[in-house]
Design an enzyme around this catalytic site. Structure first.
Site, PDB file in Angstrom:
ATOM      1  N   LEU A  85       0.795  -1.176  -0.058  1.00 55.19           N
ATOM      2  CA  LEU A  85      -0.075  -0.112   0.022  1.00 55.19           C
ATOM      3  C   LEU A  85       0.825   1.313   0.263  1.00 55.19           C
ATOM      4  O   LEU A  85       0.317   2.364  -0.371  1.00 55.19           O
ATOM      5  CB  LEU A  85      -0.948  -0.066   1.038  1.00 55.19           C
TER       6      LEU A  85
ATOM      7  N   LYS B   4       1.786  -3.579   8.826  1.00 58.19           N
ATOM      8  CA  LYS B   4       3.207  -2.680   8.907  1.00 58.19           C
ATOM      9  C   LYS B   4       4.213  -3.530   9.227  1.00 58.19           C
ATOM     10  O   LYS B   4       4.249  -3.983  10.310  1.00 58.19           O
ATOM     11  CB  LYS B   4       2.820  -1.510   9.769  1.00 58.19           C
TER      12      LYS B   4
ATOM     13  N   ASP C 105       3.788  11.216  17.639  1.00 55.62           N
ATOM     14  CA  ASP C 105       3.860  11.621  16.258  1.00 55.62           C
ATOM     15  C   ASP C 105       2.450  11.941  15.691  1.00 55.62           C
ATOM     16  O   ASP C 105       1.698  11.526  14.720  1.00 55.62           O
ATOM     17  CB  ASP C 105       4.366  10.283  15.487  1.00 55.62           C
TER      18      ASP C 105
ATOM     19  N   LYS D 211      -0.215  13.916  13.941  1.00 52.10           N
ATOM     20  CA  LYS D 211       0.055  14.687  12.702  1.00 52.10           C
ATOM     21  C   LYS D 211      -1.362  14.308  11.571  1.00 52.10           C
ATOM     22  O   LYS D 211      -1.865  13.244  11.797  1.00 52.10           O
ATOM     23  CB  LYS D 211       1.299  14.547  11.999  1.00 52.10           C
ATOM     24  N   PRO D 212      -1.737  15.018  10.743  1.00 49.87           N
ATOM     25  CA  PRO D 212      -2.845  14.543   9.648  1.00 49.87           C
ATOM     26  C   PRO D 212      -2.528  13.279   9.071  1.00 49.87           C
ATOM     27  O   PRO D 212      -3.545  12.734   8.931  1.00 49.87           O
ATOM     28  CB  PRO D 212      -2.764  15.904   8.769  1.00 49.87           C
TER      29      PRO D 212
ATOM     30  N   ASN E   4      -1.528  10.800  10.399  1.00 48.62           N
ATOM     31  CA  ASN E   4      -1.894   9.573  11.298  1.00 48.62           C
ATOM     32  C   ASN E   4      -3.258   9.708  12.048  1.00 48.62           C
ATOM     33  O   ASN E   4      -3.380   8.980  12.945  1.00 48.62           O
ATOM     34  CB  ASN E   4      -0.732   9.574  12.561  1.00 48.62           C
TER      35      ASN E   4
ATOM     36  N   ASP F 255      -1.515   4.089  14.659  1.00 50.32           N
ATOM     37  CA  ASP F 255      -0.151   4.197  14.834  1.00 50.32           C
ATOM     38  C   ASP F 255       0.038   4.563  16.402  1.00 50.32           C
ATOM     39  O   ASP F 255       1.053   5.249  16.903  1.00 50.32           O
ATOM     40  CB  ASP F 255       0.770   4.787  14.055  1.00 50.32           C
TER      41      ASP F 255
END
Length: 866
Positions: free
Chosen positions: A41, A64, A157, A159-160, A162, A174
Site C-alpha cells: 500500500l 506494517k 507523532d 499529525k494529519p 496519522n 499508529d
C-alpha cells in the site's frame, strides 16, 4: 491510517527489485497460514505497509513491517514486549492493533484496514476546514489522547497523516508505536540517526531529544494540527528540519487572523494555549483540552487564561514572530538545536592552498615576531559542544590584541582558512608572514572549563611557551580575560618588550548573552559558507542564527553586538532574494537594527558601518525613486561610513564599503584611497575580493595603469579561480601598460568562459563583453578587420544588456580603430537610453574619450553643468 493509498495503485508489484517488494515475498511466506498478503500500500518513515486478508476472521487488514535497519537496531524481543501495551488500547477514536509478531526476521503489527482517507489527504483537497468540523476532529483526537495518556502511552507523532477520516469522524492510527520503538531501541535508535516525530508538529521538548515525554507533547502537536485545519497551512514553515525545529523553539505562531479572519479569538487562544513553548503553560491534560473544545462547540465555554501568543496578538503585533524572554529551559533547547544543527551539521575540510599570498616572495628569515596570528582554538569536547566558546575566545583575543601598539595582528578572516590543526605551524607562519602564532584548545574538565594555550615561533614552528588554566563554565568571560592576560605575559617574554593590553570596557557582563552571541555568530558563518552551493539551506541557517541572536539581545538589552549581527544577516538575506521589493524590505530591516544599536551607543563604529551599508543597499535594491530621495540615501550611506572610520580608523570593512559608495558617487580618487586603506588595514578582510577588484577598477579609471596591473596580478595570485581576476587581465589589453598579445587574449577568454556560469555567459552580457575585450587586443595589434567583425558579432540587445553598457565599450574600442563616427553614434545611442549617465561639462573627461574630446559632436553629448 497514514500509509493507505488507492488500491488500484498496486505499488511494488511491478518492481521486483525494490526493498518493499522483496519484503513482500518474505512476509507472504512467513505469515501465509494467518494472512493472505495481497499488495503493497505504501511506505512510511518507519515501516512498509501491505494490504492483507485475515484468514481466521475473514476481514481486510493493514500490516506494517518495520524497516530492516530499524528492526535490527531494536531487536525483536524488546519490541514485541513493549508493543503489548499498545494492544490494550480500546476507544472509538483509536485505530486498534489486532496482532504483532516476527516472521522471517521481519517485525510487524496488524491493524484494521480503514475504508477512508487520511486527514492529510482531506486537507490537501479542502485546504481549510469548516470551523465546527475542525474543532470536532481536534476534540475527538484529544479524547483519544486522553485515554492513551491515562495508560501511560504517549503517541509522539500526532499529525494529519496519522489521523484517518471514516464516517465523518477521526480515528488516530499508529498509537503508541513510536513509544514502543523508543522504549525498545533506546540509544541505539539515536545512533542510527532516525528521529521519532515530525518537525512540522514537534514540541520543543521533543525536538530537544527528551525521552521522558508526557502527554503535553501530544497536546502541542494537536495544537499545530488544529492550526493547520483552520488556516490551511502549518504554523511554521522552513526549508530544512533544523530550521523548522528552531522556529518551533523560538517563534510565536503567526496570528490566524492574517489568513482567516473568521476564526474567533477565543478559538485562536485555545490553539495557542496548546502550542505554548513550555509544557507547564499548556493544557494540563488532553482531557482538559477536549472539555474546552466541547464547551466551545456547545457555546458554553467559560473564560480561560490567555496564551502568551494571544497576548501578543491582542496588543496588535499580528503575524510578527517575536522571540520569548529566554528561560533556562529555552536556552538549553537553543543550545541543543545549535549543537545538532550547527556544530554537528556537517564536516568542513579546510585546505591550505599552495601558492603565494602576494606578488612578492616571503623570506622566512624576515618574519617578525611582532606580527601575530591567533589561530582558531580547537574544540576538544567529546560532542563538539564547546565550539562557540572556542570561537568566542579566539575572536575576543584577536580584537583585544589588535589594540596593542606595536603588534600587527592578522584578522579573523585571515586566520579562518587555517582552522585545520594538521597544517604545520611554520607553513602558517610563511603563508601569513607572522613570526608569532597563538593556538589553543578548549575542553571540559568535570564542571570546569580547561583552556590550553601555546605560543609558537612562526619561523621554525617550534613551541616557545604553553600554559593551562581552568575556570567554571559559567565564567566564560573570565576565561576570556585570563586568556588575554596569559597571552600578553607570554608575548612580553617572547618579544622582549613590554606588551600591554589597553583596558577596554566590557561589552557585556552577561555570560548568557555572550554565549548566545557566539552560538549565533557561528551559525551565521555556517550560513555564509552555504550561500554559493545551497541557498535554501543558507536561508534556514540564517533563521537559526537570527533566532539565537534575538534571545541574546533580550539577555542583555544594552549590548549592541546582537543587533549588529542581526543586521548583518539582513544584508545576506537581501542578497539571497530575487525580487527588488523583498531585497528592499531586508535592507530597511537592517537600517532599523542599526538605528536600535546607535540608540544605545551613537558612536559605535560597527553600528554606523551597518547603517551606512544598509542605506547603500536600500539605494541599490530599492524601487525607482525621486533623484533627491536616492541621493539622500547615497549621501547618508557615505556620511555614516565616514563616521564609522572616524570612530575606528582600523575598521577595514567600513573603508571597503566606503570605497564602493564613493565609486557610485563618481569620486574615483576617494574610492581608490578608501580601498587602499581597507587593504592595508586588513589584507584578509571578508570581502577582500571585491576590495581588490575596486583597487584595480579605480586605478584603471584614473589611468594609473602600473598600480592597476599590480593589483590585477596580486588578486590573480590570491584568487586564481576568480572570473573577475581573469577578466582584469583582458581589460589590461585595452591599456598601454601591456603589449597586445592576441593568442594570450583568446586563451584568457577560454579561461573566463570556463569560470563563468553558463547562464551568465549566454544570457547576460559577460560573454559579449569578454569578446569585445579580445577585439580591443586585436585592434591594438593592428588586426582592424578582425576586431571590427568581432565587435559586430558581440553586440548586445536589451535582453542581455538592459542598461546598454556594451555600447560604451564598443564606442571606446572604435576609437582604438580610429572609427570616430561610429564611436560617437554608439555613445549617442547609449545616452539616449541613459540620459542620467551624461557627464557634467565640469567633470573630467575619462581617458577613453581623449581622442574625441575636441569633437563638437562628443562635446554636445555632455550635460551642461547644473
Amino acid at each position: 491510517m497514514s500509509d493507505n493509498r488507492d488500491l488500484s495503485q498496486d505499488q511494488g508489484v511491478d518492481e521486483p527489485d525494490s526493498e518493499a517488494s522483496k519484503l513482500l515475498l518474505r512476509l507472504r511466506n512467513g505469515i501465509a497460514e494467518e494472512y493472505d498478503v495481497e499488495q503493497e500500500l505504501g511506505e512510511g518513515g518507519m515501516a512498509f505497509v501491505y494490504l492483507a486478508k485475515d484468514l481466521k476472521h475473514d476481514r481486510m487488514v493493514a500490516i506494517k513491517v518495520l524497516k530492516p535497519d530499524l528492526a535490527s537496531s531494536i531487536g525483536s524481543e524488546r519490541f514485541l514486549r513493549e508493543i503489548k501495551g499498545v494492544a490494550k488500547l480500546n476507544h472509538p477514536h483509536i485505530l486498534p492493533m489486532f496482532d504483532s509478531g516476527e516472521a522471517d526476521g521481519l517485525l510487524y503489527y496488524v491493524m484494521p484496514f480503514v475504508e477512508g482517507e487520511s486527514l492529510s489527504d482531506y486537507l490537501k483537497r479542502e485546504k481549510q476546514l469548516a470551523i465546527d468540523e475542525a474543532v470536532q476532529i481536534a476534540r475527538e483526537v484529544a479524547e483519544a489522547l486522553s485515554v492513551a495518556h491515562s495508560m501511560g502511552l504517549v503517541h509522539r507523532d500526532i499529525k494529519p497523516d496519522n489521523v484517518m477520516m471514516t464516517g465523518g469522524h477521526a480515528v488516530v492510527a499508529d498509537f503508541g508505536i513510536a513509544l514502543a520503538i523508543d522504549q525498545a531501541g533506546g540509544e541505539k535508535i539515536t545512533q542510527t540517526g532516525m528521529a521519532i516525530g515530525t518537525p512540522a508538529y514537534m514540541s520543543p521538548e521533543q525536538a530537544m531529544g527528551e525521552h521522558d515525554l508526557d502527554g503535553r507533547a501530544d497536546i502541542y502537536s494537536l495544537g499545530c494540527m488544529l492550526y493547520e485545519m483552520l488556516v490551511g497551512q502549518i504554523p511554521f514553515t522552513a526549508p530544512t528540519p533544523m530550521a523548522m525545529i528552531a522556529r518551533h523553539t523560538m517563534d510565536h505562531p503567526p496570528s490566524m487572523h492574517i489568513m482567516r479572519d473568521s476564526v474567533p479569538p477565543e478559538l485562536e487562544n485555545i490553539v495557542f494555549l496548546a502550542m505554548e513553548k513550555t509544557p507547564a503553560d499548556r493544557f494540563r491534560t488532553a482531557q482538559e483540552m477536549a472539555d474546552v473544545l466541547k464547551a466551545w462547540e456547545h457555546g458554553t465555554a467559560s473564560k480561560i487564561r490567555q496564551s502568551t501568543a494571544m497576548q501578543r496578538v491582542t496588543t496588535g503585533m499580528y503575524g510578527v514572530p517575536q522571540p520569548q524572554a529566554p528561560s533556562k529551559k529555552r536556552t538549553a533547547i537553543i543550545g541543543a538545536a545549535v549543537a545538532v544543527g550547527v556544530l554537528g551539521g556537517g564536516l568542513t575540510i579546510w585546505q591550505l592552498v599552495s601558492g603565494g599570498t602576494g606578488p612578492e616572495a616571503i623570506n622566512i628569515d624576515e618574519l617578525d615576531a611582532s606580527n601575530v596570528a591567533v589561530l582558531y582554538f580547537q574544540d576538544r569536547s567529546p560532542d563538539s559542544s564547546l565550539g562557540y566558546i572556542a570561537d568566542g575566545l579566539t575572536e575576543g583575543l584577536i580584537d583585544n590584541l589588535s589594540e596593542v601598539r606595536g603588534l600587527e595582528v592578522i584578522s579573523r578572516s585571515g586566520v579562518a582558512a587555517f582552522r585545520d590543526p594538521s597544517i604545520p605551524p611554520d607553513s602558517v607562519g610563511q603563508a601569513l608572514q607572522v613570526g608569532s602564532i597563538i593556538s589553543g584548545s578548549v575542553a571540559p574538565a568535570g564542571d570546569q572549563l580547561r583552556v590550553d594555550l601555546r605560543i609558537i615561533d612562526g619561523n621554525s614552528g617550534s613551541e616557545f611557551r604553553s600554559q593551562t588554566f581552568q575556570l567554571p563554565v559559567d565564567q566564560v568571560l573570565a576565561a576570556q580575560d585570563s586568556t588575554l592576560q596569559s597571552v600578553a605575559e607570554l608575548l612580553r617574554t617572547f618579544l622582549g618588550d613590554e606588551v600591554r593590553v589597553r583596558e577596554r570596557q566590557r561589552s557585556t557582563s552577561s555570560v548568557q548573552a555572550w554565549s548566545l552571541v557566539q552560538r549565533g555568530e557561528r551559525a551565521r558563518k555556517e550560513a555564509l559558507d552555504l550561500e554559493d552551493h545551497n541557498p535554501d539551506d543558507a536561508v534556514a541557517q540564517y533563521e537559526i542564527a537570527d533566532s539565537i541572536l534575538a534571545v541574546a539581545a533580550l539577555a542583555d538589552p544594552n549590548w549592541t553586538e546582537p543587533l549588529i549581527l542581526r543586521g548583518k544577516i539582513t544584508r545576506r538575506r537581501a542578497y539571497l532574494e530575487h525580487e527588488p521589493d523583498d531585497q528592499d524590505r531586508w535592507a530597511a530591516m537592517g537600517i532599523a537594527y542599526a538605528d536600535s544599536a546607535l540608540a544605545l551607543d551613537p558612536r559605535d563604529a560597527k553600528a554606523l558601518e551597518l547603517r551606512g551599508t544598509m542605506k547603500y543597499f536600500s539605494w541599490f535594491y530599492g524601487p525607482e525613486a525621486e533623484p533627491e530621495v536616492a541621493d539622500a540615501l547615497l549621501n547618508g550611506a557615505r556620511e555614516d561610513l565616514e563616521a564609522a572610520v572616524d570612530a575606528e580608523p582600523s575598521l577595514a570593512s567600513a573603508h571597503s564599503m566606503l570605497s564602493l559608495v564613493l565609486y557610485e558617487m563618481r569620486d574615483k580618487p576617494g574610492a581608490n584611497l578608501s580601498a587602499v586603506t581597507a587593504y592595508q588595514a586588513d589584507a584578509y578582510l571578508e570581502n577582500v575580493e571585491s576590495t581588490l577588484w575596486r583597487l584595480f577598477q579605480t586605478s584603471y579609471d584614473l589611468e594609473n595603469f602600473g598600480p592597476a596591473k599590480q593589483w590585477c596580478e596580486t588578486a590573480n595570485q590570491r584568487f586564481p579561480k576568480s572570473a573577475d581576476f581573469v577578466a582584469c587581465q583582458l581589460w589590461l589589453f585595452t591599456t598601454r601598460s601591456v603589449e597586445p598579445d592576441v593568442d594570450r587574449a583568446w586563451q584568457l577568454l577560454t579561461e573566463l568562459q570556463e569560470l563563468t556560469p553558463e547562464h551568465q555567459w549566454t544570457e547576460q552580457r559577460w560573454g559579449r563583453e569578454a569578446h569585445m575585450l579580445v577585439a580591443a587586443a586585436l585592434a591594438r595589434a593592428g588586426m582592424t578587420d578582425s576586431a571590427s567583425s568581432l565587435l559586430v558579432a558581440s553586440r548586445g540587445n536589451p535582453e542581455v544588456d538592459p542598461d546598454r553598457s556594451l555600447l560604451t565599450l564598443e564606442a571606446f574600442i572604435r576609437t582604438l580603430l580610429n572609427d570616430r563616427d561610429e564611436a560617437i553614434d554608439l555613445l549617442r545611442r547609449y545616452y539616449t537610453n541613459n540620459p542620467h549617465h551624461r557627464a557634467d561639462e565640469t567633470e573630467d573627461i575619462h581617458w577613453w574619450w581623449r581622442s574625441i574630446q575636441d569633437d563638437p559632436r562628443y562635446r554636445a553629448l555632455r550635460r551642461p553643468a547644473g
